[in-house]
Motif scaffolding. Structure first.
Motif, PDB file in Angstrom:
ATOM      1  N   ALA A  11      50.738 139.628  27.706  1.00 35.25           N
ATOM      2  CA  ALA A  11      50.083 140.402  26.645  1.00 35.25           C
ATOM      3  C   ALA A  11      48.852 141.065  27.149  1.00 35.25           C
ATOM      4  CB  ALA A  11      49.707 139.513  25.466  1.00 35.25           C
ATOM      5  N   VAL A  12      48.553 140.836  28.379  1.00 37.46           N
ATOM      6  CA  VAL A  12      47.373 141.499  28.928  1.00 37.46           C
ATOM      7  C   VAL A  12      47.547 142.992  28.770  1.00 37.46           C
ATOM      8  CG1 VAL A  12      46.082 142.004  31.000  1.00 37.46           C
ATOM      9  CG2 VAL A  12      46.843 139.699  30.567  1.00 37.46           C
ATOM     10  N   LEU A  13      48.638 143.520  29.241  1.00 45.49           N
ATOM     11  CA  LEU A  13      48.900 144.952  29.124  1.00 45.49           C
ATOM     12  C   LEU A  13      49.022 145.368  27.688  1.00 45.49           C
ATOM     13  CD1 LEU A  13      49.714 147.739  30.052  1.00 45.49           C
ATOM     14  CD2 LEU A  13      52.016 146.903  30.290  1.00 45.49           C
ATOM     15  N   ALA A  14      49.817 144.633  26.947  1.00 55.18           N
ATOM     16  CA  ALA A  14      50.074 144.983  25.561  1.00 55.18           C
ATOM     17  C   ALA A  14      48.794 144.943  24.767  1.00 55.18           C
ATOM     18  CB  ALA A  14      51.108 144.056  24.974  1.00 55.18           C
ATOM     19  N   ALA A  15      47.972 143.947  25.005  1.00 57.70           N
ATOM     20  CA  ALA A  15      46.747 143.806  24.245  1.00 57.70           C
ATOM     21  C   ALA A  15      45.796 144.956  24.498  1.00 57.70           C
ATOM     22  CB  ALA A  15      46.097 142.486  24.566  1.00 57.70           C
ATOM     23  N   LEU A  16      45.603 145.317  25.729  1.00 54.22           N
ATOM     24  CA  LEU A  16      44.709 146.417  26.037  1.00 54.22           C
ATOM     25  C   LEU A  16      45.251 147.711  25.478  1.00 54.22           C
ATOM     26  CD1 LEU A  16      42.213 147.544  27.436  1.00 54.22           C
ATOM     27  CD2 LEU A  16      43.583 147.795  29.479  1.00 54.22           C
ATOM     28  N   LYS A  26      32.914 143.580  26.499  1.00 53.88           N
ATOM     29  CA  LYS A  26      32.160 142.969  25.407  1.00 53.88           C
ATOM     30  C   LYS A  26      32.897 141.784  24.793  1.00 53.88           C
ATOM     31  CE  LYS A  26      29.771 147.160  24.540  1.00 53.88           C
ATOM     32  NZ  LYS A  26      28.713 147.692  23.791  1.00 53.88           N
ATOM     33  N   GLY A  27      33.905 141.269  25.495  1.00 53.14           N
ATOM     34  CA  GLY A  27      34.668 140.125  25.002  1.00 53.14           C
ATOM     35  C   GLY A  27      36.043 140.541  24.514  1.00 53.14           C
ATOM     36  N   PRO A  28      36.845 139.566  24.083  1.00 52.98           N
ATOM     37  CA  PRO A  28      38.207 139.871  23.653  1.00 52.98           C
ATOM     38  C   PRO A  28      38.245 140.637  22.337  1.00 52.98           C
ATOM     39  CG  PRO A  28      37.792 137.479  23.630  1.00 52.98           C
ATOM     40  CD  PRO A  28      36.542 138.153  24.069  1.00 52.98           C
ATOM     41  N   ILE A  29      39.237 141.548  22.224  1.00 53.46           N
ATOM     42  CA  ILE A  29      39.454 142.270  20.971  1.00 53.46           C
ATOM     43  C   ILE A  29      40.918 142.117  20.560  1.00 53.46           C
ATOM     44  CG2 ILE A  29      37.599 143.949  21.318  1.00 53.46           C
ATOM     45  CD1 ILE A  29      39.731 145.961  22.176  1.00 53.46           C
ATOM     46  N   ASP A  30      41.147 142.175  19.261  1.00 55.95           N
ATOM     47  CA  ASP A  30      42.486 142.055  18.691  1.00 55.95           C
ATOM     48  C   ASP A  30      43.313 143.257  19.114  1.00 55.95           C
ATOM     49  OD1 ASP A  30      44.752 142.147  17.018  1.00 55.95           O
ATOM     50  OD2 ASP A  30      43.649 141.422  15.277  1.00 55.95           O
ATOM     51  N   GLY A  31      44.406 142.997  19.869  1.00 54.32           N
ATOM     52  CA  GLY A  31      45.250 144.082  20.362  1.00 54.32           C
ATOM     53  C   GLY A  31      46.513 144.298  19.561  1.00 54.32           C
ATOM     54  N   GLY A  32      46.868 143.385  18.675  1.00 52.53           N
ATOM     55  CA  GLY A  32      48.077 143.551  17.889  1.00 52.53           C
ATOM     56  C   GLY A  32      48.827 142.239  17.723  1.00 52.53           C
ATOM     57  N   GLN A  33      49.982 142.334  17.077  1.00 52.29           N
ATOM     58  CA  GLN A  33      50.808 141.170  16.789  1.00 52.29           C
ATOM     59  C   GLN A  33      52.038 141.143  17.675  1.00 52.29           C
ATOM     60  OE1 GLN A  33      49.958 138.627  14.527  1.00 52.29           O
ATOM     61  NE2 GLN A  33      48.044 139.760  14.739  1.00 52.29           N
ATOM     62  N   MET A  34      52.374 139.978  18.214  1.00 50.18           N
ATOM     63  CA  MET A  34      53.513 139.800  19.109  1.00 50.18           C
ATOM     64  C   MET A  34      54.517 138.857  18.442  1.00 50.18           C
ATOM     65  SD  MET A  34      53.467 137.947  22.844  1.00 50.18           S
ATOM     66  CE  MET A  34      53.050 136.343  22.177  1.00 50.18           C
ATOM     67  N   VAL A  88      63.882 132.749  28.896  1.00 49.03           N
ATOM     68  CA  VAL A  88      64.003 134.194  28.774  1.00 49.03           C
ATOM     69  C   VAL A  88      63.671 134.574  27.340  1.00 49.03           C
ATOM     70  CG1 VAL A  88      65.718 134.467  30.605  1.00 49.03           C
ATOM     71  CG2 VAL A  88      66.479 134.075  28.257  1.00 49.03           C
ATOM     72  N   GLY A  89      63.234 135.809  27.160  1.00 42.91           N
ATOM     73  CA  GLY A  89      62.925 136.273  25.814  1.00 42.91           C
ATOM     74  C   GLY A  89      62.731 137.769  25.771  1.00 42.91           C
ATOM     75  N   ARG A  90      62.637 138.278  24.570  1.00 44.38           N
ATOM     76  CA  ARG A  90      62.356 139.687  24.281  1.00 44.38           C
ATOM     77  C   ARG A  90      61.175 139.703  23.329  1.00 44.38           C
ATOM     78  NH1 ARG A  90      65.559 143.292  27.298  1.00 44.38           N
ATOM     79  NH2 ARG A  90      67.542 142.281  27.639  1.00 44.38           N
ATOM     80  N   CYS A  91      60.325 140.701  23.459  1.00 43.56           N
ATOM     81  CA  CYS A  91      59.131 140.753  22.617  1.00 43.56           C
ATOM     82  C   CYS A  91      58.974 142.109  21.945  1.00 43.56           C
ATOM     83  CB  CYS A  91      57.883 140.464  23.448  1.00 43.56           C
ATOM     84  SG  CYS A  91      57.849 138.803  24.146  1.00 43.56           S
ATOM     85  N   ASN A  92      58.374 142.068  20.765  1.00 45.66           N
ATOM     86  CA  ASN A  92      57.997 143.242  19.995  1.00 45.66           C
ATOM     87  C   ASN A  92      56.510 143.079  19.724  1.00 45.66           C
ATOM     88  OD1 ASN A  92      57.258 144.822  17.715  1.00 45.66           O
ATOM     89  ND2 ASN A  92      59.365 144.850  16.994  1.00 45.66           N
ATOM     90  N   ILE A  93      55.700 143.996  20.229  1.00 48.01           N
ATOM     91  CA  ILE A  93      54.249 143.948  20.048  1.00 48.01           C
ATOM     92  C   ILE A  93      53.868 145.146  19.201  1.00 48.01           C
ATOM     93  CG2 ILE A  93      52.017 143.932  21.203  1.00 48.01           C
ATOM     94  CD1 ILE A  93      53.712 142.983  23.738  1.00 48.01           C
ATOM     95  N   THR A  94      53.232 144.890  18.051  1.00 45.65           N
ATOM     96  CA  THR A  94      52.912 145.951  17.104  1.00 45.65           C
ATOM     97  C   THR A  94      51.409 146.123  16.981  1.00 45.65           C
ATOM     98  OG1 THR A  94      54.919 145.412  15.867  1.00 45.65           O
ATOM     99  CG2 THR A  94      53.293 146.791  14.760  1.00 45.65           C
ATOM    100  N   GLY A 129      52.259 135.593  17.441  1.00 49.56           N
ATOM    101  CA  GLY A 129      50.815 135.422  17.424  1.00 49.56           C
ATOM    102  C   GLY A 129      50.085 136.708  17.705  1.00 49.56           C
ATOM    103  N   THR A 130      48.780 136.599  17.776  1.00 50.60           N
ATOM    104  CA  THR A 130      47.905 137.738  18.029  1.00 50.60           C
ATOM    105  C   THR A 130      47.623 137.844  19.519  1.00 50.60           C
ATOM    106  OG1 THR A 130      46.871 137.456  15.873  1.00 50.60           O
ATOM    107  CG2 THR A 130      45.651 138.760  17.501  1.00 50.60           C
ATOM    108  N   ILE A 131      47.687 139.070  20.033  1.00 53.54           N
ATOM    109  CA  ILE A 131      47.331 139.336  21.429  1.00 53.54           C
ATOM    110  C   ILE A 131      45.890 139.833  21.459  1.00 53.54           C
ATOM    111  CG2 ILE A 131      47.725 140.836  23.411  1.00 53.54           C
ATOM    112  CD1 ILE A 131      50.658 140.827  22.721  1.00 53.54           C
ATOM    113  N   TYR A 132      45.109 139.260  22.368  1.00 49.07           N
ATOM    114  CA  TYR A 132      43.720 139.669  22.553  1.00 49.07           C
ATOM    115  C   TYR A 132      43.571 140.274  23.940  1.00 49.07           C
ATOM    116  CZ  TYR A 132      42.936 136.742  18.494  1.00 49.07           C
ATOM    117  OH  TYR A 132      42.998 136.195  17.246  1.00 49.07           O
ATOM    118  N   VAL A 133      42.889 141.413  24.008  1.00 47.97           N
ATOM    119  CA  VAL A 133      42.647 142.107  25.270  1.00 47.97           C
ATOM    120  C   VAL A 133      41.200 141.876  25.676  1.00 47.97           C
ATOM    121  CG1 VAL A 133      42.593 144.345  26.415  1.00 47.97           C
ATOM    122  CG2 VAL A 133      44.349 143.852  24.725  1.00 47.97           C
TER     123      VAL A 133
END
Length: 180
Positions: free
Chosen positions: A15-20, A70-78, A96-102, A62-66
């Protein structure tokens, strides 16, 4: 920018990428690397599927934080449906899995993950961005992730099926992305 894209999650899968990316709008031909993590909860069923194997099938969300200066920010829902095979004898696992990040604006990123590790300790592997919608259309990239989990509740159903509630973290130290 780093040359490798290494980081990850453990269902052992997350979620590093997804969150940012989710935290800010994408620009034409944008490319970058982010650091992110997700706190997640999940539910699913586990069933003995071999003489020394158990299979978990469920969903983590859950929530992805990037991470930012200035610290972590809410990047979306996974949300990630996933399957985890656990060797009963030695605790090794593969998932294995598949993800949807919104993102908050409704734009989505799709990803797949695969990991190996030790049950209830962690699962490390590759997180691959496979596409997206709206401002993330055509997104590619990925990185190494780690997912760690802990069992919260077991409820035995008829036979050998067990329903479980789990929670954990998933993190990406370097998640690389490119948006055309």
């Amino acid at each position: 920018m780093t040359r490798g894209v290494r980081l990850f999650l453990s269902i052992g899968v997350t979620a590093v990428l997804a969150a940012l990316i989710l935290a800010r709008p994408a620009h034409p031909a944008e490319e970058g690397t982010i650091k992110a993590f997700a706190a997640w909860q999940g539910e699913g069923q586990t069933l003995q599927t071999g003489t020394n194997e158990t299979t978990f099938i469920g969903t983590i969300a859950g929530t992805i934080y990037v991470e930012t200066d200035k610290g972590p920010i809410d990047g979306g829902q996974m949300v990630c449906p996933a399957m985890l095979l656990v060797n009963i004898d030695d605790g090794t696992q593969s998932g294995v899995g598949r993800c949807n990040i919104t993102a908050r604006d409704g734009a989505r990123i799709f990803a797949q993950l695969a990991c190996t590790g030790v049950h209830l300790v962690g699962c490390d592997g590759d997180f691959t961005l496979t596409g997206g919608t709206n401002r993330f259309a055509g997104i590619t990239g990925g990185g190494h992730f780690t997912v760690r989990s802990r069992l919260q509740e077991l409820v035995r159903l008829s036979g050998s099926t067990v329903v479980l509630s789990v929670s954990g973290i998933m993190f990406w130290r370097e998640l690389h992305y490119q948006v055309p």
